[in-house]
Design a protein around this motif. Sequence first.
Motif, PDB file in Angstrom:
ATOM      1  N   THR A  47      45.614  17.645  34.676  1.00 42.93           N
ATOM      2  CA  THR A  47      46.097  18.855  35.330  1.00 42.93           C
ATOM      3  C   THR A  47      46.182  19.945  34.278  1.00 42.93           C
ATOM      4  O   THR A  47      46.774  19.751  33.225  1.00 42.93           O
ATOM      5  N   LEU A  48      45.565  21.077  34.571  1.00 46.20           N
ATOM      6  CA  LEU A  48      45.555  22.155  33.586  1.00 46.20           C
ATOM      7  C   LEU A  48      46.942  22.783  33.511  1.00 46.20           C
ATOM      8  O   LEU A  48      47.679  22.785  34.485  1.00 46.20           O
ATOM      9  N   PRO A  49      47.285  23.310  32.335  1.00 44.30           N
ATOM     10  CA  PRO A  49      48.678  23.736  32.125  1.00 44.30           C
ATOM     11  C   PRO A  49      48.994  25.099  32.746  1.00 44.30           C
ATOM     12  O   PRO A  49      49.538  25.971  32.085  1.00 44.30           O
ATOM     13  N   TYR A  50      48.630  25.301  33.993  1.00 38.92           N
ATOM     14  CA  TYR A  50      48.935  26.574  34.636  1.00 38.92           C
ATOM     15  C   TYR A  50      50.300  26.502  35.293  1.00 38.92           C
ATOM     16  O   TYR A  50      50.665  25.471  35.855  1.00 38.92           O
ATOM     17  N   SER A  51      51.009  27.630  35.311  1.00 39.34           N
ATOM     18  CA  SER A  51      52.234  27.671  36.111  1.00 39.34           C
ATOM     19  C   SER A  51      51.801  27.780  37.573  1.00 39.34           C
ATOM     20  O   SER A  51      50.645  28.130  37.869  1.00 39.34           O
ATOM     21  N   LEU A  52      52.722  27.491  38.482  1.00 41.08           N
ATOM     22  CA  LEU A  52      52.374  27.517  39.907  1.00 41.08           C
ATOM     23  C   LEU A  52      51.757  28.860  40.296  1.00 41.08           C
ATOM     24  O   LEU A  52      50.733  28.917  40.985  1.00 41.08           O
ATOM     25  N   GLU A  53      52.358  29.953  39.817  1.00 41.16           N
ATOM     26  CA  GLU A  53      51.894  31.286  40.232  1.00 41.16           C
ATOM     27  C   GLU A  53      50.487  31.570  39.712  1.00 41.16           C
ATOM     28  O   GLU A  53      49.706  32.266  40.355  1.00 41.16           O
ATOM     29  N   GLU A  54      50.170  31.016  38.532  1.00 38.60           N
ATOM     30  CA  GLU A  54      48.824  31.206  37.987  1.00 38.60           C
ATOM     31  C   GLU A  54      47.815  30.421  38.832  1.00 38.60           C
ATOM     32  O   GLU A  54      46.725  30.906  39.134  1.00 38.60           O
ATOM     33  N   THR A  55      48.219  29.214  39.223  1.00 35.30           N
ATOM     34  CA  THR A  55      47.337  28.393  40.073  1.00 35.30           C
ATOM     35  C   THR A  55      47.120  29.088  41.412  1.00 35.30           C
ATOM     36  O   THR A  55      46.001  29.144  41.920  1.00 35.30           O
ATOM     37  N   ILE A  56      48.207  29.634  41.977  1.00 31.22           N
ATOM     38  CA  ILE A  56      48.078  30.349  43.261  1.00 31.22           C
ATOM     39  C   ILE A  56      47.115  31.528  43.087  1.00 31.22           C
ATOM     40  O   ILE A  56      46.281  31.809  43.949  1.00 31.22           O
ATOM     41  N   ASP A 219      30.165  28.363  39.984  1.00 27.35           N
ATOM     42  CA  ASP A 219      30.683  29.456  39.146  1.00 27.35           C
ATOM     43  C   ASP A 219      32.095  29.102  38.708  1.00 27.35           C
ATOM     44  O   ASP A 219      32.925  28.752  39.553  1.00 27.35           O
ATOM     45  N   PRO A 220      32.375  29.219  37.416  1.00 26.78           N
ATOM     46  CA  PRO A 220      33.737  28.874  36.972  1.00 26.78           C
ATOM     47  C   PRO A 220      34.769  29.846  37.533  1.00 26.78           C
ATOM     48  O   PRO A 220      34.430  30.971  37.919  1.00 26.78           O
ATOM     49  N   TYR A 221      36.014  29.415  37.597  1.00 25.22           N
ATOM     50  CA  TYR A 221      37.085  30.310  38.067  1.00 25.22           C
ATOM     51  C   TYR A 221      37.229  31.483  37.105  1.00 25.22           C
ATOM     52  O   TYR A 221      37.253  31.280  35.886  1.00 25.22           O
ATOM     53  N   PRO A 222      37.347  32.706  37.618  1.00 25.80           N
ATOM     54  CA  PRO A 222      37.606  33.841  36.719  1.00 25.80           C
ATOM     55  C   PRO A 222      39.077  33.848  36.297  1.00 25.80           C
ATOM     56  O   PRO A 222      39.911  33.227  36.964  1.00 25.80           O
ATOM     57  N   PRO A 223      39.411  34.567  35.204  1.00 24.60           N
ATOM     58  CA  PRO A 223      40.831  34.678  34.837  1.00 24.60           C
ATOM     59  C   PRO A 223      41.593  35.312  35.999  1.00 24.60           C
ATOM     60  O   PRO A 223      41.072  36.213  36.663  1.00 24.60           O
ATOM     61  N   ALA A 224      42.790  34.831  36.266  1.00 23.99           N
ATOM     62  CA  ALA A 224      43.487  35.309  37.469  1.00 23.99           C
ATOM     63  C   ALA A 224      44.967  35.517  37.214  1.00 23.99           C
ATOM     64  O   ALA A 224      45.574  34.838  36.389  1.00 23.99           O
ATOM     65  N   SER A 225      45.540  36.451  37.974  1.00 20.17           N
ATOM     66  CA  SER A 225      46.995  36.669  37.934  1.00 20.17           C
ATOM     67  C   SER A 225      47.391  37.303  39.262  1.00 20.17           C
ATOM     68  O   SER A 225      46.520  37.716  40.036  1.00 20.17           O
ATOM     69  N   PRO A 226      48.691  37.404  39.545  1.00 20.63           N
ATOM     70  CA  PRO A 226      49.091  38.189  40.723  1.00 20.63           C
ATOM     71  C   PRO A 226      48.563  39.614  40.542  1.00 20.63           C
ATOM     72  O   PRO A 226      48.338  40.053  39.407  1.00 20.63           O
ATOM     73  N   ASN A 227      48.376  40.327  41.625  1.00 25.47           N
ATOM     74  CA  ASN A 227      47.814  41.676  41.508  1.00 25.47           C
ATOM     75  C   ASN A 227      48.913  42.686  41.176  1.00 25.47           C
ATOM     76  O   ASN A 227      49.518  43.286  42.066  1.00 25.47           O
ATOM     77  N   TYR A 228      49.139  42.860  39.876  1.00 24.98           N
ATOM     78  CA  TYR A 228      50.235  43.743  39.456  1.00 24.98           C
ATOM     79  C   TYR A 228      49.925  45.210  39.769  1.00 24.98           C
ATOM     80  O   TYR A 228      50.833  46.007  39.975  1.00 24.98           O
ATOM     81  N   ASP A 229      48.633  45.574  39.821  1.00 20.62           N
ATOM     82  CA  ASP A 229      48.286  46.976  40.123  1.00 20.62           C
ATOM     83  C   ASP A 229      48.760  47.374  41.513  1.00 20.62           C
ATOM     84  O   ASP A 229      49.073  48.529  41.779  1.00 20.62           O
ATOM     85  N   MET A 230      48.763  46.385  42.431  1.00 22.37           N
ATOM     86  CA  MET A 230      49.173  46.706  43.806  1.00 22.37           C
ATOM     87  C   MET A 230      50.697  46.648  43.973  1.00 22.37           C
ATOM     88  O   MET A 230      51.212  47.030  45.011  1.00 22.37           O
ATOM     89  N   MET A 231      51.395  46.159  42.971  1.00 24.73           N
ATOM     90  CA  MET A 231      52.852  45.972  43.115  1.00 24.73           C
ATOM     91  C   MET A 231      53.586  47.269  42.821  1.00 24.73           C
ATOM     92  O   MET A 231      54.264  47.421  41.804  1.00 24.73           O
ATOM     93  N   THR A 232      53.431  48.213  43.741  1.00 20.72           N
ATOM     94  CA  THR A 232      54.035  49.535  43.541  1.00 20.72           C
ATOM     95  C   THR A 232      55.298  49.700  44.386  1.00 20.72           C
ATOM     96  O   THR A 232      55.924  50.747  44.369  1.00 20.72           O
TER      97      THR A 232
END
Length: 579
Positions: A47-56, A219-232
């Motif tokens: 299991t890769l060491p991602y936090s739940l939110e990173e996996t989501i 295609d490998p998974y791209p780097p990902a995070s929650p969309n902080y730009d939209m969190m206005t």
Amino acid sequence: MKYGINMTASKIRGFGMKKTITVCLIACIIFYLVFHFYTSGPVSSVTLPYSLEETISRRLSTRNYISVDISSQQLLDVLWAAYGYANAHRSAPLIGYDHSLIIFPVNATGSYQYIPENNSLVTHDLSVNKETIRSHDQGWPSDASAVLVVVWNSTKMSNGFFASAEAGCFVQNVYLAAASLDLGTCCVGYIESAGLRSDLGLSDDLTPLLVMPLGYPADPYPPASPNYDMMTGNLPPVQYSNMSFKEATANVTFAHHWTAENLSQQELSQLLWATYGYTNVTHDSTYHRTTPSAYGIYPLVIFVSNATGVYQYLPETHSVVELLSGDKRWEMEKTCSVQTWAADAPALFLVAYNSSYNNGDTGDGGAVSHEFIEVDSGAAVQQLFLEASAFNLSANIVSNSLETWNGATAEELRNILNLPQSLIPLYLIPIGHKTTTPIHDVAAANITPSQTMVIAGTTLDINVTIQNLGDYVENCSLTLYANATVIGNQTVHNFLDGTTSTLTFTWNTIGFEMGNYTLAASIEPVPDETNTDNNSLDDIQIIIIPEFSTAVLVLLMLATFLIVIAYKNKLGCLRLSLR
Ligand SMILES: Cc1cc2nc3c(=O)[nH]c(=O)nc-3n(C[C@H](O)[C@H](O)[C@H](O)COP(=O)(O)O)c2cc1C
């Protein structure tokens, strides 16, 4: 030169036959291991060491796969997270009265059945492999190493909507498990269900609902995070918890009682984003979201009700807007029969469907079927459970009284919340901090007669569902009444906390007068039980009608009487006209 040749020959001869065989064997083993690794993938999954939110945030649908097999350990890891047992409870919540899915993984070697009880696979049919099902699963899913066929067993739980919602929980878990293992998957709902049933040789009670390919993505998974730009908006930005998806799955707790502590703004932000928020990964210039959605229409609306009001989540700005002020939790929960315990949670989430995203279909005519909407909603529900777990919160789901699509309870909820007709409430999910003081609490949840009209002198089967909402294993005694007369009494021993049990009574109506009867169930309070309001239930009316023969006799006499009258009148008219 000659010398040299002789030297080499003598060296080989000197090496000896035994050593040559050993070297050959080692070479063969190395060759086999390299070949096996290439074709089977790693033997034990990491299991890769991602936090739940990173996996989501990584979650997306994969439709192109490379032809490398996943290992059976990887397959089992995904299935455990999706539908296995973690700490004595299933990784998908109970929607309806029983878990009703069977998972058939199909790969190049045959088809298998997943056994959640011991997290294992048993052979289903080795002559049915992913090529056999290719013509019924849209084709491309069979390019992946394995195809998970998700089947509803209607003999376990008869409500098809709940089964689809449960499939949605499974789907979300598979997406996240795959993302945490660098594997790809996709929910594929447009399948030929009857064809798959026949391929797998299943009975009519077993209905394939959807399939999920599982394999290495092209295609490998791209780097990902929650969309902080939209969190206005007015919710704080999402944070990464300390738990991985796997840890969050194992940490899920189902509660019926919570402390009075409110959810913090941060907890609310996490839960709402996980349910329906955006990630920063794009596809065709649209952002992926935390859950999948049939046709990508995302027709759900998430509301949350707390002590101060009812709020609607706006994923586009990661904010909430007030819909109503004041505490509506109790009123909302009262619509769901005896599920009022859920109103004690500091936050009560409502997953609703906005039919205007689906050709305005509140009936059954939209482009996306109700079953698919249920899958969408199950995925959102599962996210609430997982994110709650990552923040050490406890959740539950209320589906009681919401069995019928857009039924009476949905209407009541709509009225309480002043929602338009286009919005259809689907599920209520109470979430809060679990109480640390264990309590005793048993409840009568449901009375379901096999019919509501019974012929005098015949028998009627009645199911009574009871719940252990407390934190102890109980022995409890339930009495079922028709008005004030006892129909029967049953005792349940070793009733596990957090579980449900259904008792079947047979009411012999010999000696009962014809007329209306109210069925009532009453559980004797268990020692130290303080909340006894939910021990009794009396909301079912039964009518005893005359025996069939008497009824027919009465009808026949009535009919004969009418015919004679009519005949007499006709004769009278004839006589008059002859004169
Ligand atoms: C109930 C359901 C049915 C779906 N059926 C299909 C399908 O038949 N074929 C397909 O390619 N994708 C299917 N999908 C995947 C959606 O198209 C996908 O989730 C959506 O477009 C959003 O894209 P994403 O998951 O990559 O974020 C389905 C998703 C759900 C929830």
